[in-house]
Design a protein around this motif. Structure first.
Motif, short mmCIF file in Angstrom:
data_model
loop_
_atom_site.label_atom_id
_atom_site.label_comp_id
_atom_site.label_asym_id
_atom_site.label_seq_id
_atom_site.Cartn_x
_atom_site.Cartn_y
_atom_site.Cartn_z
N ASN A 48 78.53 56.39 39.64
CA ASN A 48 77.06 56.43 39.72
C ASN A 48 76.56 55.27 40.58
O ASN A 48 76.66 54.10 40.20
CB ASN A 48 76.46 56.34 38.31
CG ASN A 48 74.94 56.50 38.34
OD1 ASN A 48 74.32 56.62 39.39
ND2 ASN A 48 74.34 56.49 37.15
N PHE A 49 76.01 55.61 41.74
CA PHE A 49 75.42 54.60 42.64
C PHE A 49 73.94 54.88 42.87
O PHE A 49 73.41 54.60 43.95
CB PHE A 49 76.17 54.59 43.98
CG PHE A 49 77.52 53.91 43.92
CD1 PHE A 49 77.66 52.59 44.32
CD2 PHE A 49 78.63 54.60 43.45
CE1 PHE A 49 78.90 51.97 44.26
CE2 PHE A 49 79.87 53.99 43.39
CZ PHE A 49 80.01 52.66 43.80
N GLU B 97 77.39 57.83 51.64
CA GLU B 97 76.70 56.56 51.90
C GLU B 97 77.40 55.40 51.20
O GLU B 97 77.42 54.28 51.71
CB GLU B 97 75.25 56.67 51.42
CG GLU B 97 74.38 57.54 52.32
CD GLU B 97 73.01 57.80 51.71
OE1 GLU B 97 72.86 57.65 50.47
OE2 GLU B 97 72.09 58.16 52.46
N VAL B 98 77.98 55.67 50.04
CA VAL B 98 78.71 54.63 49.32
C VAL B 98 79.90 54.16 50.16
O VAL B 98 80.16 52.95 50.30
CB VAL B 98 79.20 55.14 47.95
CG1 VAL B 98 80.15 54.14 47.30
CG2 VAL B 98 78.01 55.41 47.03
N VAL B 99 80.61 55.10 50.75
CA VAL B 99 81.76 54.77 51.60
C VAL B 99 81.30 54.04 52.85
O VAL B 99 81.86 53.01 53.24
CB VAL B 99 82.55 56.04 51.96
CG1 VAL B 99 83.64 55.72 52.98
CG2 VAL B 99 83.16 56.65 50.69
N ASN B 100 80.26 54.57 53.50
CA ASN B 100 79.77 53.96 54.73
C ASN B 100 79.31 52.52 54.49
O ASN B 100 79.60 51.61 55.27
CB ASN B 100 78.62 54.77 55.31
CG ASN B 100 79.04 56.14 55.80
OD1 ASN B 100 80.23 56.48 55.79
ND2 ASN B 100 78.09 56.94 56.21
N ASP B 101 78.56 52.34 53.38
CA ASP B 101 78.07 51.01 53.02
C ASP B 101 79.22 50.04 52.78
O ASP B 101 79.20 48.90 53.24
CB ASP B 101 77.18 51.12 51.78
CG ASP B 101 76.75 49.75 51.26
OD1 ASP B 101 75.90 49.12 51.90
OD2 ASP B 101 77.28 49.33 50.21
N GLY C 93 82.38 44.56 48.21
CA GLY C 93 81.63 45.46 47.36
C GLY C 93 81.99 45.24 45.91
O GLY C 93 82.82 44.38 45.58
N GLY C 94 81.36 46.03 45.04
CA GLY C 94 81.70 45.95 43.63
C GLY C 94 83.03 46.63 43.34
O GLY C 94 83.66 47.22 44.23
N HIS C 95 83.46 46.56 42.06
CA HIS C 95 84.78 47.07 41.70
C HIS C 95 84.93 48.56 41.98
O HIS C 95 85.95 49.00 42.54
CB HIS C 95 85.06 46.80 40.21
CG HIS C 95 86.38 47.34 39.75
ND1 HIS C 95 87.58 46.76 40.10
CD2 HIS C 95 86.69 48.43 38.99
CE1 HIS C 95 88.58 47.45 39.58
NE2 HIS C 95 88.06 48.47 38.88
N THR C 96 83.92 49.36 41.61
CA THR C 96 84.02 50.81 41.81
C THR C 96 84.08 51.15 43.29
O THR C 96 84.89 51.97 43.72
CB THR C 96 82.84 51.53 41.14
OG1 THR C 96 82.80 51.20 39.74
CG2 THR C 96 82.98 53.04 41.29
N GLN C 97 83.22 50.53 44.07
CA GLN C 97 83.22 50.78 45.52
C GLN C 97 84.56 50.35 46.13
O GLN C 97 85.12 51.03 46.99
CB GLN C 97 82.07 50.03 46.18
CG GLN C 97 81.84 50.42 47.65
CD GLN C 97 80.62 49.73 48.22
OE1 GLN C 97 80.45 48.53 48.08
NE2 GLN C 97 79.75 50.50 48.87
N LEU C 98 85.07 49.23 45.67
CA LEU C 98 86.37 48.74 46.13
C LEU C 98 87.46 49.78 45.88
O LEU C 98 88.25 50.10 46.77
CB LEU C 98 86.69 47.43 45.41
CG LEU C 98 88.10 46.85 45.62
CD1 LEU C 98 88.19 46.21 46.99
CD2 LEU C 98 88.41 45.82 44.53
N CYS C 99 87.47 50.32 44.67
CA CYS C 99 88.50 51.31 44.31
C CYS C 99 88.38 52.57 45.16
O CYS C 99 89.39 53.16 45.58
CB CYS C 99 88.41 51.66 42.82
SG CYS C 99 88.84 50.29 41.72
#
Length: 199
Positions: free
Chosen positions: A21-22, A29-33, A44-50
């Motif tokens: 959940n972003f 967009e989460v990947v691009n960011d 990035g944060g942990h979830t984005q990192l993973c």
């Protein structure tokens, strides 16, 4: 230039994103960011990192750390995102310019019809004094042509707040309107140039 979805498909983006959940950010967009962040040394944060690790876009950080580097795939993806953003901004700027073309004021259009087509020109290299002398001759010719016997203002387009000349439009009766029209056009070009410009 290859597009981001050609490197990672939409289906793969959604699969890896899962139930993360972003907020209003789409999975793409989460990947691009995230790629943009790691490309300039941010994290990035942990979830984005993973998510980025599973896509093979960044290296796996040391335990307890978030700092990482883009992989070769990540660098390719970052270039693709940058190119796509540039294309989108260029298209937006072109649309804004086209829209502005269709909304020139009627008096500006009438002025153009009255004055006629223009052409770019350039003198031979001269000193400031020689250019000033030429300008004086031009003003005299203008005065004679329009029957001007009183002092006239010199009109032009200037860099905002500096008095530095972008162009002079002269001393004829049409000169003030031409200067205003050219100022509007110049500022339209300037505003279009700011779209996507680096801060």
């Amino acid at each position: 230039m290859i597009a981001p979805h050609e490197i990672i498909s939409d289906e793969e983006i959604i699969r890896v994103h899962g139930h993360a959940n972003f907020g209003d950010m789409s999975p793409r967009e989460v990947v691009n960011d995230g790629v943009r962040k790691y490309a300039i040394g941010y994290t990035g944060g942990h979830t984005q990192l993973c998510i980025l690790i599973e896509h093979g876009l960044i290296t796996k950080p040391k335990p307890g750390k978030y700092s990482s580097n883009l992989t070769q795939k990540g660098k390719r993806y970052a270039r693709a995102v940058s190119a796509a953003q540039h294309d989108a901004l260029s298209a937006h700027a072109a649309a804004e310019v086209a829209k502005a073309r269709l909304t020139f004021p009627d008096d500006v259009l009438a002025l153009a019809r009255r004055v006629g087509r223009g052409e770019w020109g350039q003198t031979d290299p001269k000193t400031a004094a020689e250019h000033a002398a030429d300008m004086a001759l031009t003003v005299e010719k203008t005065a004679a042509h329009f029957g001007q016997t009183e002092p006239q203002p010199m009109n032009g387009v200037y860099i905002d707040g500096t008095g530095i000349v972008i162009c002079h439009t002269g001393t004829s009766p049409n000169s003030p309107e031409i200067a205003r029209a050219l100022t509007g056009l110049w500022n339209m070009i300037y505003d279009a140039a700011q779209i996507g410009a680096k801060p």
